[in-house]
Design an enzyme around this catalytic site. Structure first.
Site, PDB file in Angstrom:
ATOM      1  N   GLU A 110     -12.034   2.516   6.692  1.00 29.90           N
ATOM      2  CA  GLU A 110     -10.903   2.640   7.614  1.00 29.90           C
ATOM      3  C   GLU A 110     -10.790   4.102   8.035  1.00 29.90           C
ATOM      4  OE1 GLU A 110      -6.117   1.688   7.954  1.00 29.90           O
ATOM      5  OE2 GLU A 110      -6.973   2.629   6.185  1.00 29.90           O
TER       6      GLU A 110
ATOM      7  N   ASP B 235      -5.702   2.864  -1.016  1.00 30.58           N
ATOM      8  CA  ASP B 235      -6.343   3.626   0.041  1.00 30.58           C
ATOM      9  C   ASP B 235      -6.679   5.008  -0.508  1.00 30.58           C
ATOM     10  OD1 ASP B 235      -6.528   5.537   2.305  1.00 30.58           O
ATOM     11  OD2 ASP B 235      -6.097   3.766   3.526  1.00 30.58           O
TER      12      ASP B 235
ATOM     13  N   GLU C 256       0.826  -1.208   0.000  1.00 30.24           N
ATOM     14  CA  GLU C 256       0.000   0.000   0.000  1.00 30.24           C
ATOM     15  C   GLU C 256       0.860   1.258   0.000  1.00 30.24           C
ATOM     16  OE1 GLU C 256      -3.269   2.251   2.896  1.00 30.24           O
ATOM     17  OE2 GLU C 256      -2.070   0.579   3.654  1.00 30.24           O
TER      18      GLU C 256
ATOM     19  N   GLN D  76      -9.410   0.798   0.607  1.00 25.70           N
ATOM     20  CA  GLN D  76      -9.782   1.392   1.886  1.00 25.70           C
ATOM     21  C   GLN D  76     -10.222   2.828   1.649  1.00 25.70           C
ATOM     22  OE1 GLN D  76      -6.001   0.618   3.831  1.00 25.70           O
ATOM     23  NE2 GLN D  76      -6.912  -0.965   5.117  1.00 25.70           N
TER      24      GLN D  76
END
Length: 249
Positions: free
Chosen positions: A234, A172, A137, A198
């Site tokens: 998240e 993300d 990530e 996310q």
């Protein structure tokens, strides 16, 4: 509509950890992720997943450093032996918890040697657990100063170098906005590599509603691209978790 998962490390913070599984199910989630499940009895977590019919979609590697040391070190030269030991420790938990993905954290490092270390460690991990999904990530350096994997071009280069079928991108949206200022553009360029997503709003890392990110546009793009993975919430709730879940509707 994307399939939403609850990050139980952040959501329902007012509840004891093991009670968050049932709360997530009652709130309408069919999957959860836990960043660091290592401090809780593994079988008890597995039982809560089964009792509430929840998929377990993500956990982080390495386990947290209780002494306040680095959160990750897969790209840190000189810590290869430590990475191998801690990855095996994570696998012992994963055999019980059965996560869809394990996020391998790069750590703070820089330069060609760090990239070579990251590639080597990822090749070893992918071969060590060929049936286990793994992710990397990009994380912005405002929140994580010095983080090695801080842009999508580097992530793409690393994924190509490792070339393992069980290693993919973790996208993300909060970090993508911090890194590029253009979440949908970043997804257009790199989303085909993503196996896990996310979400959190910007600014504030709260609910994914309003703010600087075009959430309806991003969710529509995921649907248009037929993204089949989970989209994990998240974020840190502004108030009570349930009160802020209107964005899911």
């Amino acid at each position: 509509m994307p399939r939403f998962a609850a990050n139980l490390s952040r959501l329902f913070p007012d509840l004891p950890f093991l009670e968050r599984f049932g709360a997530a199910k009652e709130a309408g989630f069919d999957a959860v992720e836990v960043l660091y499940p290592y401090d809780h009895p593994t079988q008890e977590i597995r039982d809560r997943l089964i009792w509430n019919d929840l998929a377990f979609v993500l956990m982080n590697c390495p386990p947290p450093n209780a002494t306040g040391g680095p959160q990750g070190f897969a790209a840190v030269p000189g810590l290869e032996d430590r990475f191998l030991r801690d990855f095996d420790r994570t696998l012992r938990f994963a055999r019980v918890l059965k996560p869809r993905h394990i996020h391998i954290m790069a750590g703070a490092a820089e330069g060609p040697q760090a990239e070579a270390t990251f590639v080597g460690n990822l090749r070893w991990a992918a071969a060590r657990a060929p049936e286990q999904g793994l992710t990397i990530e990009p994380i912005n350096r405002h929140d994580m100063p010095g983080w090695f994997l801080a842009d999508y071009a580097t992530a793409a280069r690393v994924l190509d170098a490792v070339a393992a079928p069980n290693l993919a991108l973790q996208f993300d949206a909060y970090h993508a906005h911090r890194i590029t200022g253009d979440v949908i553009g970043a997804w257009a360029g790199h989303g085909a590599r993503a196996a896990h997503v996310q979400i959190a709003g910007f600014p504030g890392r709260h609910e994914p509603a309003g703010g600087e990110i075009d959430w309806p546009g991003f969710f529509a793009r995921l649907d248009a691209d037929r993204y089949a993975g989970w989209v994990s919430a998240e974020y840190t709730p502004r108030a009570a978790t349930l009160a802020g879940l209107g964005w899911m509707r």
